[in-house]
Design an enzyme around this catalytic site. Structure first.
Site, PDB file in Angstrom:
ATOM      1  N   GLU A   1      -8.544   7.924  11.280  1.00 43.97           N
ATOM      2  CA  GLU A   1      -9.421   7.058  12.078  1.00 43.97           C
ATOM      3  C   GLU A   1     -10.779   7.689  12.331  1.00 43.97           C
ATOM      4  O   GLU A   1     -11.806   7.016  12.317  1.00 43.97           O
ATOM      5  CB  GLU A   1      -8.752   6.681  13.403  1.00 43.97           C
ATOM      6  CG  GLU A   1      -7.571   5.724  13.241  1.00 43.97           C
ATOM      7  CD  GLU A   1      -7.950   4.419  12.548  1.00 43.97           C
ATOM      8  OE1 GLU A   1      -9.136   4.032  12.568  1.00 43.97           O
ATOM      9  OE2 GLU A   1      -7.056   3.776  11.974  1.00 43.97           O
TER      10      GLU A   1
ATOM     11  N   TYR B   1     -12.550   1.573  20.055  1.00 45.89           N
ATOM     12  CA  TYR B   1     -11.862   1.219  18.815  1.00 45.89           C
ATOM     13  C   TYR B   1     -10.807   2.247  18.433  1.00 45.89           C
ATOM     14  O   TYR B   1      -9.645   1.909  18.172  1.00 45.89           O
ATOM     15  CB  TYR B   1     -12.855   1.051  17.649  1.00 45.89           C
ATOM     16  CG  TYR B   1     -12.120   1.146  16.334  1.00 45.89           C
ATOM     17  CD1 TYR B   1     -11.390   0.060  15.861  1.00 45.89           C
ATOM     18  CD2 TYR B   1     -12.055   2.355  15.639  1.00 45.89           C
ATOM     19  CE1 TYR B   1     -10.627   0.165  14.708  1.00 45.89           C
ATOM     20  CE2 TYR B   1     -11.300   2.465  14.481  1.00 45.89           C
ATOM     21  CZ  TYR B   1     -10.586   1.382  14.021  1.00 45.89           C
ATOM     22  OH  TYR B   1      -9.817   1.504  12.901  1.00 45.89           O
TER      23      TYR B   1
ATOM     24  N   ASP C   1     -12.403  -3.753  15.194  1.00 46.23           N
ATOM     25  CA  ASP C   1     -13.377  -3.038  14.369  1.00 46.23           C
ATOM     26  C   ASP C   1     -14.286  -4.056  13.680  1.00 46.23           C
ATOM     27  O   ASP C   1     -14.203  -5.252  13.948  1.00 46.23           O
ATOM     28  CB  ASP C   1     -12.647  -2.175  13.326  1.00 46.23           C
ATOM     29  CG  ASP C   1     -12.171  -3.022  12.165  1.00 46.23           C
ATOM     30  OD1 ASP C   1     -11.780  -4.182  12.406  1.00 46.23           O
ATOM     31  OD2 ASP C   1     -12.206  -2.552  11.015  1.00 46.23           O
TER      32      ASP C   1
ATOM     33  N   CYS D   1     -11.966 -11.139   3.347  1.00 46.27           N
ATOM     34  CA  CYS D   1     -13.005 -11.706   4.214  1.00 46.27           C
ATOM     35  C   CYS D   1     -14.125 -10.688   4.398  1.00 46.27           C
ATOM     36  O   CYS D   1     -14.434 -10.253   5.495  1.00 46.27           O
ATOM     37  CB  CYS D   1     -12.382 -12.079   5.564  1.00 46.27           C
ATOM     38  SG  CYS D   1     -13.423 -13.136   6.588  1.00 46.27           S
TER      39      CYS D   1
ATOM     40  N   CYS E   1     -12.937 -16.422  -0.371  1.00 51.10           N
ATOM     41  CA  CYS E   1     -12.276 -17.587   0.229  1.00 51.10           C
ATOM     42  C   CYS E   1     -11.284 -18.226  -0.745  1.00 51.10           C
ATOM     43  O   CYS E   1     -10.297 -18.830  -0.328  1.00 51.10           O
ATOM     44  CB  CYS E   1     -13.305 -18.606   0.689  1.00 51.10           C
ATOM     45  SG  CYS E   1     -14.479 -17.954   1.901  1.00 51.10           S
TER      46      CYS E   1
ATOM     47  N   CYS F   1      -8.141 -16.455  -0.117  1.00 54.33           N
ATOM     48  CA  CYS F   1      -7.814 -16.191   1.294  1.00 54.33           C
ATOM     49  C   CYS F   1      -6.616 -17.030   1.749  1.00 54.33           C
ATOM     50  O   CYS F   1      -6.593 -18.247   1.546  1.00 54.33           O
ATOM     51  CB  CYS F   1      -9.017 -16.501   2.183  1.00 54.33           C
ATOM     52  SG  CYS F   1      -8.682 -16.207   3.940  1.00 54.33           S
TER      53      CYS F   1
ATOM     54  N   CYS G   1      -9.643 -21.825   8.444  1.00 55.79           N
ATOM     55  CA  CYS G   1     -10.840 -21.096   8.875  1.00 55.79           C
ATOM     56  C   CYS G   1     -11.945 -22.072   9.289  1.00 55.79           C
ATOM     57  O   CYS G   1     -12.425 -22.868   8.486  1.00 55.79           O
ATOM     58  CB  CYS G   1     -11.324 -20.207   7.725  1.00 55.79           C
ATOM     59  SG  CYS G   1     -12.867 -19.333   8.070  1.00 55.79           S
TER      60      CYS G   1
END
Length: 294
Positions: A42, A125, A143, A198, A205, A208, A214
């Site tokens: 991270e 975060y 995030d 995305c 798309c 997706c 969406c």
DNA sequence: AATACGTGGTC
DNA sequence: TGACCAAGTAT
């Protein structure tokens, strides 16, 4: 189709299934990954593409498999190992965090959001990400990927605002599945969807799993009309000079005299950059010259 | 809230 | 080719 509870649950279901089939097999996502491994991933991933941290993460974990191992070495070693990952203060923070874990947490990554947040280099975060991924604490992980995914799916906007707002935090919290295990899976899965499908530039798309759910897509993918993020230049900035100076010191076997920096930039810029690096604890001035902190 | 903070890849 | 982007944090 609106932003109703039923809508959210359908999105959850689709995104979780998609993740199970298409999520990347990253080393820190494996069952054998330790909280420390997840913690390191991270920190490395902050503002840094995943592809770039894969190698360094493997090397780092092999050399320093737990906080005590890193804490036993001087910060200089961490900064050298960080190499060109960028934002070297993260290496310094990682070392300081390891030291704090040894001193205050029995050498373990704390399994508590507030204690995580208190570690140097850990913000909202990262605390949530480590809490969720390493310890199953179902905190909203917000995030840049999640922000973009929610902006599109829930708000119908092409991108998120320049900075994280309270409205966005509330939205992310409202979108958390009620079941804790689902919530933790949603955290990774929605991040992954943002990273792989995305995306910021050219969203996929066509592949997706929630294109038909969406709001942005259904509205015809309208262009973003909100405030733009301020442009962050690099050439000609202090950051550029700092980076060049750190590269010289990292690669040197011993302390280097200030004269070693003269080719980097004009004298006044070097002076300012060095002063900043010393103030940040990334550089140390000894009688022999500048070197990394020990 | 705005700004500083590295580095490299992409279109 | 230069602007944009990348699992943010600290001040």
């Amino acid at each position: 189709m609106t932003d109703t509870q039923a809508h959210r649950e359908q999105v959850h279901e689709r995104v979780l299934s998609w993740y199970a089939a298409h999520g990347r097999d990253l080393p820190w996502r494996r069952p054998e990954a330790t909280p420390w491994g997840i913690y390191v991933s991270e920190i490395m991933a902050q503002q840094t593409p995943i592809a770039r941290i894969l190698g360094p993460w493997l090397t780092w974990l092999k050399r320093w498999p737990n906080p005590a191992a890193l804490a036993a070495d001087p910060p200089a070693e961490a900064i050298r190992a960080w190499d060109r990952l960028g934002y070297p203060r993260r290496a310094l923070n990682l070392h300081a965090a390891a030291t704090a874990m040894v001193r205050d947490h029995d050498g373990e990554v704390p399994a508590d959001l507030d204690q995580l947040r208190a570690l140097p280099g850990v913000g909202e975060y990262t605390a949530a990400a480590v809490g969720s991924f390493a310890f199953g604490i179902p905190a909203p992980v917000v995030d840049t990927n999640v922000r973009r995914v929610l902006a599109r799916i829930a708000l119908g906007e092409a991108q998120a605002a320049p900075s994280l707002t309270k409205a966005e935090r509330d939205l992310a919290a409202a979108w958390m599945p009620a079941d804790p295990d689902d919530a933790n899976r949603w955290n990774v899965a929605s991040m992954e969807l943002g990273a792989l499908v995305c995306t910021a530039r050219t969203p996929g798309c066509g592949v997706c799993p929630v294109a038909d759910l969406c709001v942005w897509r259904v509205a015809g993918s309208p262009a973003y009309d909100g405030p733009r993020r301020p442009h962050q230049g690099y050439a000609g900035t202090d950051r550029e000079v700092r980076g060049a100076i750190m590269a010289i010191v990292r690669e040197a076997d011993a302390a280097v005299p200030a004269a070693a920096f003269t080719d980097v930039a004009a004298a006044d810029r070097i002076e300012r950059a060095v002063a900043g690096l010393v103030a940040d604890g990334l550089l140390r001035l000894s009688e022999q010259g500048y070197d990394l902190p020990r």
